[in-house]
Design an enzyme around this catalytic site. Sequence first.
Site, mmCIF file in Angstrom:
data_model
loop_
_atom_site.group_PDB
_atom_site.id
_atom_site.type_symbol
_atom_site.label_atom_id
_atom_site.label_comp_id
_atom_site.label_asym_id
_atom_site.label_seq_id
_atom_site.Cartn_x
_atom_site.Cartn_y
_atom_site.Cartn_z
ATOM 1 N N ASN A 34 68.799 4.703 40.018
ATOM 2 C CA ASN A 34 68.729 3.469 40.879
ATOM 3 C C ASN A 34 69.597 3.403 42.047
ATOM 4 O O ASN A 34 70.605 4.167 41.931
ATOM 5 C CB ASN A 34 68.685 2.185 40.331
ATOM 6 C CG ASN A 34 67.821 1.748 39.068
ATOM 7 O OD1 ASN A 34 66.599 2.043 39.430
ATOM 8 N ND2 ASN A 34 68.278 0.963 38.305
ATOM 9 N N ASP A 36 72.191 1.345 43.751
ATOM 10 C CA ASP A 36 72.697 -0.116 43.293
ATOM 11 C C ASP A 36 73.271 -0.611 44.363
ATOM 12 O O ASP A 36 74.434 -0.038 45.106
ATOM 13 C CB ASP A 36 73.823 0.437 42.233
ATOM 14 C CG ASP A 36 73.322 0.471 40.960
ATOM 15 O OD1 ASP A 36 72.073 0.281 40.599
ATOM 16 O OD2 ASP A 36 74.304 0.768 39.875
ATOM 17 N N ALA A 65 70.445 7.709 35.232
ATOM 18 C CA ALA A 65 71.615 8.445 35.942
ATOM 19 C C ALA A 65 72.903 8.202 35.389
ATOM 20 O O ALA A 65 73.722 9.064 35.500
ATOM 21 C CB ALA A 65 71.377 7.991 37.466
ATOM 22 N N GLU A 160 64.069 1.842 31.245
ATOM 23 C CA GLU A 160 63.947 1.401 32.750
ATOM 24 C C GLU A 160 62.727 2.236 33.487
ATOM 25 O O GLU A 160 62.796 2.184 34.664
ATOM 26 C CB GLU A 160 65.303 1.621 33.673
ATOM 27 C CG GLU A 160 66.099 0.359 33.238
ATOM 28 C CD GLU A 160 67.463 0.438 34.346
ATOM 29 O OE1 GLU A 160 67.499 1.339 34.843
ATOM 30 O OE2 GLU A 160 68.062 -0.622 34.111
ATOM 31 N N GLY A 240 84.355 -3.996 20.638
ATOM 32 C CA GLY A 240 84.278 -2.778 20.098
ATOM 33 C C GLY A 240 82.842 -2.413 19.657
ATOM 34 O O GLY A 240 81.992 -2.585 20.562
ATOM 35 N N ASP A 267 76.477 2.445 29.451
ATOM 36 C CA ASP A 267 75.744 3.594 29.846
ATOM 37 C C ASP A 267 77.060 4.657 29.701
ATOM 38 O O ASP A 267 76.855 5.717 29.081
ATOM 39 C CB ASP A 267 75.327 3.649 31.201
ATOM 40 C CG ASP A 267 74.283 2.677 31.449
ATOM 41 O OD1 ASP A 267 73.609 2.220 30.499
ATOM 42 O OD2 ASP A 267 74.209 2.129 32.759
ATOM 43 N N SER A 306 82.537 4.925 38.236
ATOM 44 C CA SER A 306 83.904 4.319 37.447
ATOM 45 C C SER A 306 83.565 5.452 35.956
ATOM 46 O O SER A 306 84.474 5.145 35.172
ATOM 47 C CB SER A 306 83.400 3.079 36.972
ATOM 48 O OG SER A 306 82.429 2.984 36.201
#
Length: 320
Positions: A34, A36, A65, A160, A240, A267, A306
């Site tokens: 995607n 984003d 991805a 997705e 957790g 992810d 990230s």
Amino acid sequence: MFSHRVVVVAATLSVTLNRAMGVRMQVFNFGSINVDQIYRVPHLVAAGETLASVSLTTVLGGKGANQSVALARGGCAVRHIGKLGESDDWARQQMGEASVDVSSVALSAEPSGHAIIQVDDKAENSIILHGGTNQTISREQLTSALQHASKGDWLLVQNECNALDVAFEIALEKGLQIAFNPAPMTQSVLQLPLHRCALLIVNETEARMLADDPDADTAFDKLASRFPDTKLVLTLGSKGARFRYGQIEQSIVAFQVPAVDTTGAGDTFVGYYLASLTLGHDDNVALRRACAAAALSVMVEGATPSIPTQAELEQFLATQ
Ligand code: RIB
């Protein structure tokens, strides 16, 4: 059930033999890519409200991805199977730069999938998806990409893209190990042969919907009795994760960190957990690494930007 157990044992033996011969397992990740569009907002927009955003950033995303990038940063050989609009070849290039094999990522004249993401001051998000090319994958593309897979390799799938049933069918024919993260959860997932998955990673919403139980904990226990031959992971965000496999049961405590943006944390968990398994870590270590990677990811804005590198992960774990 008996023949399924034979298949599972055969796949496990084949993996063990491959390892003994030094053959490295590969992950084929069939998943979304995607564009984003991340809007920073003071709070998530309410029904009927018009709200000005503080900033807008456009980055590579999509659960597929993101998980491929996490697998690659986690040290795993990963080939992504997916599709993008021609004008978004930059996304394919970025995946390649992250060491994802993108030779099975097709380009087409249709528009890419995209996500409109609000992130608020509490690091919470809400996401609107437009499927685009993620929803036009053909059997031919899957067959062609998976011809490169060998028995014992992994097929990782999220929810997705279209044609998940086709991907499962080809993977089972080829003796691949299926890892499934049914995110975002839809009723169509219930039609898939989930009992044939080697690994199922769910969050609380997905567990509730899969088991048709309003309580995530008892839902997870129900899934464990329904799928005794499947490794099951329940992700619990800042609390957790839980793990079940046959009689084995574990709980993993999350690392406490200041969160800026939780987009893509799930992810990152999935990618790092599977990467750690392919590197030969046991489940306990793999889960700890996955929790640590997810914790690092929430400290930075965006999904793929990230996801930590292995070096960043080791450095973080050394301080814990
Ligand atoms: O899990 C986060 C991802 O969900 C985002 O990158 C967005 O594209 C959606 O797929």
